[in-house]
Design a protein around this motif. Sequence first.
Motif, PDB file in Angstrom:
ATOM      1  N   ASP A 103       4.412   1.041  -4.542  1.00  0.00           N
ATOM      2  CA  ASP A 103       5.192   0.857  -5.619  1.00  0.00           C
ATOM      3  C   ASP A 103       4.547   1.228  -6.911  1.00  0.00           C
ATOM      4  OD1 ASP A 103       7.271  -0.522  -3.941  1.00  0.00           O
ATOM      5  OD2 ASP A 103       6.365  -2.402  -4.361  1.00  0.00           O
ATOM      6  N   ASP A 104       3.195   0.931  -7.247  1.00  0.00           N
ATOM      7  CA  ASP A 104       2.566   1.477  -8.330  1.00  0.00           C
ATOM      8  C   ASP A 104       2.351   3.009  -8.274  1.00  0.00           C
ATOM      9  OD1 ASP A 104       2.045  -1.062  -9.078  1.00  0.00           O
ATOM     10  OD2 ASP A 104       0.116  -1.186  -8.431  1.00  0.00           O
ATOM     11  N   PHE A 105       2.273   3.596  -7.209  1.00  0.00           N
ATOM     12  CA  PHE A 105       2.393   5.196  -7.213  1.00  0.00           C
ATOM     13  C   PHE A 105       3.627   5.682  -7.629  1.00  0.00           C
ATOM     14  CE2 PHE A 105       3.042   9.110  -5.027  1.00  0.00           C
ATOM     15  CZ  PHE A 105       2.104  10.035  -5.469  1.00  0.00           C
ATOM     16  N   LEU A 106       4.640   5.058  -7.282  1.00  0.00           N
ATOM     17  CA  LEU A 106       6.202   5.450  -7.476  1.00  0.00           C
ATOM     18  C   LEU A 106       6.491   5.249  -9.029  1.00  0.00           C
ATOM     19  CD1 LEU A 106       8.299   4.132  -4.435  1.00  0.00           C
ATOM     20  CD2 LEU A 106       7.451   6.473  -4.971  1.00  0.00           C
ATOM     21  N   GLU A 107       5.769   4.120  -9.638  1.00  0.00           N
ATOM     22  CA  GLU A 107       6.001   4.012 -10.931  1.00  0.00           C
ATOM     23  C   GLU A 107       5.130   5.046 -11.919  1.00  0.00           C
ATOM     24  OE1 GLU A 107       5.218  -0.119 -11.875  1.00  0.00           O
ATOM     25  OE2 GLU A 107       7.009  -0.740 -10.399  1.00  0.00           O
ATOM     26  N   ALA A 108       3.937   5.447 -11.264  1.00  0.00           N
ATOM     27  CA  ALA A 108       3.059   6.368 -12.130  1.00  0.00           C
ATOM     28  C   ALA A 108       3.839   7.561 -12.258  1.00  0.00           C
ATOM     29  CB  ALA A 108       1.771   6.405 -11.535  1.00  0.00           C
ATOM     30  N   ASP A 109       3.467   8.363 -13.153  1.00  0.00           N
ATOM     31  CA  ASP A 109       3.896   9.626 -13.556  1.00  0.00           C
ATOM     32  C   ASP A 109       2.995  11.018 -13.129  1.00  0.00           C
ATOM     33  OD1 ASP A 109       5.823  11.501 -14.679  1.00  0.00           O
ATOM     34  OD2 ASP A 109       4.798  11.568 -16.610  1.00  0.00           O
ATOM     35  N   VAL A 110       2.777  10.584 -11.736  1.00  0.00           N
ATOM     36  CA  VAL A 110       1.970  11.649 -11.198  1.00  0.00           C
ATOM     37  C   VAL A 110       2.640  12.190  -9.991  1.00  0.00           C
ATOM     38  CG1 VAL A 110      -0.198  10.809 -11.964  1.00  0.00           C
ATOM     39  CG2 VAL A 110       0.567   9.963  -9.981  1.00  0.00           C
ATOM     40  N   SER A 111       2.296  13.394  -9.267  1.00  0.00           N
ATOM     41  CA  SER A 111       2.841  13.902  -8.096  1.00  0.00           C
ATOM     42  C   SER A 111       1.985  13.777  -6.787  1.00  0.00           C
ATOM     43  CB  SER A 111       3.113  15.445  -8.458  1.00  0.00           C
ATOM     44  OG  SER A 111       1.951  16.297  -8.764  1.00  0.00           O
ATOM     45  N   SER A 112       0.614  13.499  -7.267  1.00  0.00           N
ATOM     46  CA  SER A 112      -0.480  13.174  -6.170  1.00  0.00           C
ATOM     47  C   SER A 112      -1.443  12.574  -6.831  1.00  0.00           C
ATOM     48  CB  SER A 112      -0.742  14.345  -5.387  1.00  0.00           C
ATOM     49  OG  SER A 112      -1.698  15.086  -6.398  1.00  0.00           O
ATOM     50  N   ALA A 113      -2.081  11.692  -5.824  1.00  0.00           N
ATOM     51  CA  ALA A 113      -3.358  10.611  -6.325  1.00  0.00           C
ATOM     52  C   ALA A 113      -4.021  10.508  -4.991  1.00  0.00           C
ATOM     53  CB  ALA A 113      -2.854   9.567  -6.981  1.00  0.00           C
ATOM     54  N   ARG A 114      -5.349  10.110  -5.202  1.00  0.00           N
ATOM     55  CA  ARG A 114      -6.212   9.763  -4.170  1.00  0.00           C
ATOM     56  C   ARG A 114      -6.433   8.306  -4.112  1.00  0.00           C
ATOM     57  NH1 ARG A 114     -12.077   8.920  -4.055  1.00  0.00           N
ATOM     58  NH2 ARG A 114     -11.954   9.643  -6.077  1.00  0.00           N
ATOM     59  N   ILE A 115      -6.140   7.660  -3.020  1.00  0.00           N
ATOM     60  CA  ILE A 115      -5.920   6.281  -2.860  1.00  0.00           C
ATOM     61  C   ILE A 115      -7.196   5.607  -2.232  1.00  0.00           C
ATOM     62  CG2 ILE A 115      -4.473   4.405  -2.059  1.00  0.00           C
ATOM     63  CD1 ILE A 115      -2.828   6.118  -4.100  1.00  0.00           C
ATOM     64  N   THR A 116      -7.917   4.637  -2.768  1.00  0.00           N
ATOM     65  CA  THR A 116      -8.913   4.007  -2.329  1.00  0.00           C
ATOM     66  C   THR A 116      -8.534   2.570  -1.980  1.00  0.00           C
ATOM     67  OG1 THR A 116     -10.088   3.410  -4.343  1.00  0.00           O
ATOM     68  CG2 THR A 116     -10.792   5.353  -3.101  1.00  0.00           C
ATOM     69  N   TYR A 117      -9.046   1.800  -1.289  1.00  0.00           N
ATOM     70  CA  TYR A 117      -8.700   0.413  -1.144  1.00  0.00           C
ATOM     71  C   TYR A 117      -9.810  -0.410  -0.811  1.00  0.00           C
ATOM     72  CZ  TYR A 117      -5.549  -3.660  -0.547  1.00  0.00           C
ATOM     73  OH  TYR A 117      -4.646  -4.651  -0.743  1.00  0.00           O
ATOM     74  N   GLU A 118     -10.333  -1.285  -1.545  1.00  0.00           N
ATOM     75  CA  GLU A 118     -11.580  -1.718  -1.547  1.00  0.00           C
ATOM     76  C   GLU A 118     -11.949  -2.648  -0.045  1.00  0.00           C
ATOM     77  OE1 GLU A 118     -14.429  -5.235  -3.729  1.00  0.00           O
ATOM     78  OE2 GLU A 118     -12.936  -4.003  -4.848  1.00  0.00           O
ATOM     79  N   GLY A 119     -12.973  -2.415   0.536  1.00  0.00           N
ATOM     80  CA  GLY A 119     -13.268  -3.183   1.912  1.00  0.00           C
ATOM     81  C   GLY A 119     -12.391  -2.364   3.229  1.00  0.00           C
ATOM     82  N   THR A 120     -11.580  -1.412   2.797  1.00  0.00           N
ATOM     83  CA  THR A 120     -10.965  -0.792   3.835  1.00  0.00           C
ATOM     84  C   THR A 120     -11.262   0.572   4.185  1.00  0.00           C
ATOM     85  OG1 THR A 120      -9.186  -2.437   3.429  1.00  0.00           O
ATOM     86  CG2 THR A 120      -8.618  -0.585   5.013  1.00  0.00           C
ATOM     87  N   LYS A 121     -11.355   0.897   5.470  1.00  0.00           N
ATOM     88  CA  LYS A 121     -11.786   2.519   5.756  1.00  0.00           C
ATOM     89  C   LYS A 121     -10.555   3.193   5.307  1.00  0.00           C
ATOM     90  CE  LYS A 121     -14.812   1.643   9.668  1.00  0.00           C
ATOM     91  NZ  LYS A 121     -14.997   2.006  10.995  1.00  0.00           N
ATOM     92  N   ASP A 122     -11.012   4.486   4.987  1.00  0.00           N
ATOM     93  CA  ASP A 122      -9.753   5.513   4.421  1.00  0.00           C
ATOM     94  C   ASP A 122      -9.125   5.754   5.858  1.00  0.00           C
ATOM     95  OD1 ASP A 122     -10.730   5.685   1.935  1.00  0.00           O
ATOM     96  OD2 ASP A 122     -11.766   7.470   2.274  1.00  0.00           O
ATOM     97  N   SER A 123      -9.331   6.007   6.776  1.00  0.00           N
ATOM     98  CA  SER A 123      -8.330   6.047   7.990  1.00  0.00           C
ATOM     99  C   SER A 123      -7.426   4.981   8.192  1.00  0.00           C
ATOM    100  CB  SER A 123      -9.504   6.279   9.330  1.00  0.00           C
ATOM    101  OG  SER A 123     -10.014   5.135   9.558  1.00  0.00           O
ATOM    102  N   ILE A 124      -7.991   3.859   7.961  1.00  0.00           N
ATOM    103  CA  ILE A 124      -6.844   2.661   8.181  1.00  0.00           C
ATOM    104  C   ILE A 124      -6.050   2.559   6.760  1.00  0.00           C
ATOM    105  CG2 ILE A 124      -7.178   0.069   8.240  1.00  0.00           C
ATOM    106  CD1 ILE A 124      -8.256   1.439  10.617  1.00  0.00           C
ATOM    107  N   VAL A 125      -6.234   2.848   5.729  1.00  0.00           N
ATOM    108  CA  VAL A 125      -5.504   2.996   4.583  1.00  0.00           C
ATOM    109  C   VAL A 125      -4.422   4.006   4.790  1.00  0.00           C
ATOM    110  CG1 VAL A 125      -5.346   3.592   2.050  1.00  0.00           C
ATOM    111  CG2 VAL A 125      -7.175   2.502   2.969  1.00  0.00           C
TER     112      VAL A 125
END
Length: 85
Positions: free
Chosen positions: A31-53
């Motif tokens: 939801d936050d990504f859709l509201e942001a005015d960007v076409s791509s972004a790197r996503i990190t989630y604290e305490g979660t491996k990138d593959s799981i994200v």
Amino acid sequence: MSEKKYEIIPEKVPKMKKLGRKGSKYDAVIDDFLEADVSSARITYEGTKDSIVSIGLRQRIKVRELKDLQVKYRSEKGVYLLKKK
């Protein structure tokens, strides 16, 4: 004869709940990504491996039927969300 320690109760089997429709921790990210005015972004989630994200984001995008979003996972760089044009 001894008494039975069980009973048989006639009853219809209840319907199963549909899994994955009630929400996820990744819904807020999407939801936050859709509201942001960007076409791509790197996503990190604290305490979660990138593959799981990446798996979680893909599953939520599929369940929510968001055909304009795409997830790219690069093992050396991380997880990216992209808006399709």
